[in-house]
Design an enzyme around this catalytic site. Structure first.
Site, PDB file in Angstrom:
ATOM      1  N   SER A 299       0.828  -1.208   0.000  1.00 46.48           N
ATOM      2  CA  SER A 299       0.000   0.000   0.000  1.00 46.48           C
ATOM      3  C   SER A 299       0.864   1.260   0.000  1.00 46.48           C
ATOM      4  O   SER A 299       0.483   2.273  -0.579  1.00 46.48           O
ATOM      5  CB  SER A 299      -0.975   0.004   1.184  1.00 46.48           C
ATOM      6  N   GLU A 300       2.034   1.198   0.630  1.00 44.82           N
ATOM      7  CA  GLU A 300       2.952   2.345   0.597  1.00 44.82           C
ATOM      8  C   GLU A 300       4.405   1.888   0.523  1.00 44.82           C
ATOM      9  O   GLU A 300       4.787   0.893   1.142  1.00 44.82           O
ATOM     10  CB  GLU A 300       2.813   3.216   1.855  1.00 44.82           C
TER      11      GLU A 300
END
Length: 286
Positions: free
Chosen positions: A45-46
């Site tokens: 996600s990041e």
């Protein structure tokens, strides 16, 4: 070129839960397009990029660094869990000697400090304002179907929509809810929503969690984010007002799950604390 790379599970004290983030330590400037290519390759996600701000800076001794966050699709202005993961790499892997680290980011200066076995993030506190239901009715329907909605708020600073489900629902109802976040992209008609928070009140009578949440951001290529610091910068403001509390314990009940300790301050900011587990150490070869 070799870039030190780590994967850290944030807001948990054990591997394979919480929210994983990739963290890259940049000794030198990186070509701009490579940030996104690396984040897409990591497919978490990041992916966070910590960079030195001036020649002579040192990951062990310096206290201030640049920090950027990328999803697999684009750059984001704030990411709490990847900030916690970045601080964990500097504190635990690089053995940084400072008690407080400062990150220069698109959301201004963010600070991280160690308190026992937690890392405390100093984040902005974002207000969510009452939202006309009719404008977002289709999006909410796509998210929760016929479940009863008690409150709807919108945070213009973060472009997050907060949907509070009825207090009659337990945590298990939120956890078991089947959400097809792909449908949000066509259901969102206003053009102003880039993240959807679903939340329910906890049944805490002292100990236990004050509130629960799930978070979805298909607009950033993240169908469901496991544990989201930036969403709690909105949730903290909302639930502090609703519960009349400054100190709260929250749980994001995604499949991986994660716990956050919250302390709302009087200066328009919030301290969000969590634990971390480093699960991968290696390097990127470019």
């Amino acid at each position: 070129m070799q870039i030190p790379l780590f994967t850290v599970d944030a807001f948990t004290n054990r591997p394979f839960s919480g929210n994983p983030a990739a963290v890259c330590l940049l000794e030198n400037d990186l070509d701009e397009d490579l940030h996104q290519k690396i984040a897409t390759e990591m497919n978490l996600s990041e992916t966070a990029f910590i960079r030195k701000l001036k020649p002579g800076d040192d990951f062990t001794k310096s206290s201030c660094f640049g920090l950027r966050w990328f999803t697999p699709a684009n750059e984001v202005p704030l990411c709490g869990h990847a900030t916690l993961a970045s601080a964990a790499v500097l504190f635990h892997i690089q053995k940084n000697t400072n008690s407080v680290l400062t990150f220069v980011t698109l959301s201004g200066e963010l600070k991280a400090r160690q308190v026992k076995d937690h890392i405390v993030l100093d984040l902005p506190l974002y207000t969510a304002y009452p939202q006309e239901l009719k404008e977002v009715e289709e999006l909410i329907k796509a998210a929760v179907g016929d479940m009863v909605v008690q409150d709807v708020r919108y945070s213009p600073d973060t472009k997050k929509l907060l949907v509070r489900l009825s207090d009659t629902y337990e945590r298990s109802m939120l956890e078991e809810l089947k959400v097809s976040a792909e449908r949000f992209l066509s259901a969102e008609k206003t053009g102003k929503v880039e993240g959807l928070i679903l939340t329910v009140k906890g049944n805490s009578s002292g100990k236990g969690h004050d509130f629960y949440s799930r978070y979805f951001a298909p607009w950033y290529g993240v169908l469901e984010d496991p544990v989201t610091g930036s969403a709690h910068a909105v949730l903290s403001s909302y639930w502090s007002e609703q519960l009349g509390k400054k100190e709260m314990l929250a749980f994001q009940c995604s499949r991986r799950g994660g716990e956050l300790k919250i302390s709302v301050r009087n200066d328009g900011r919030v301290d969000i604390a969590g634990q971390s587990a480093v699960v991968v150490k290696g390097s990127l070869t470019l």
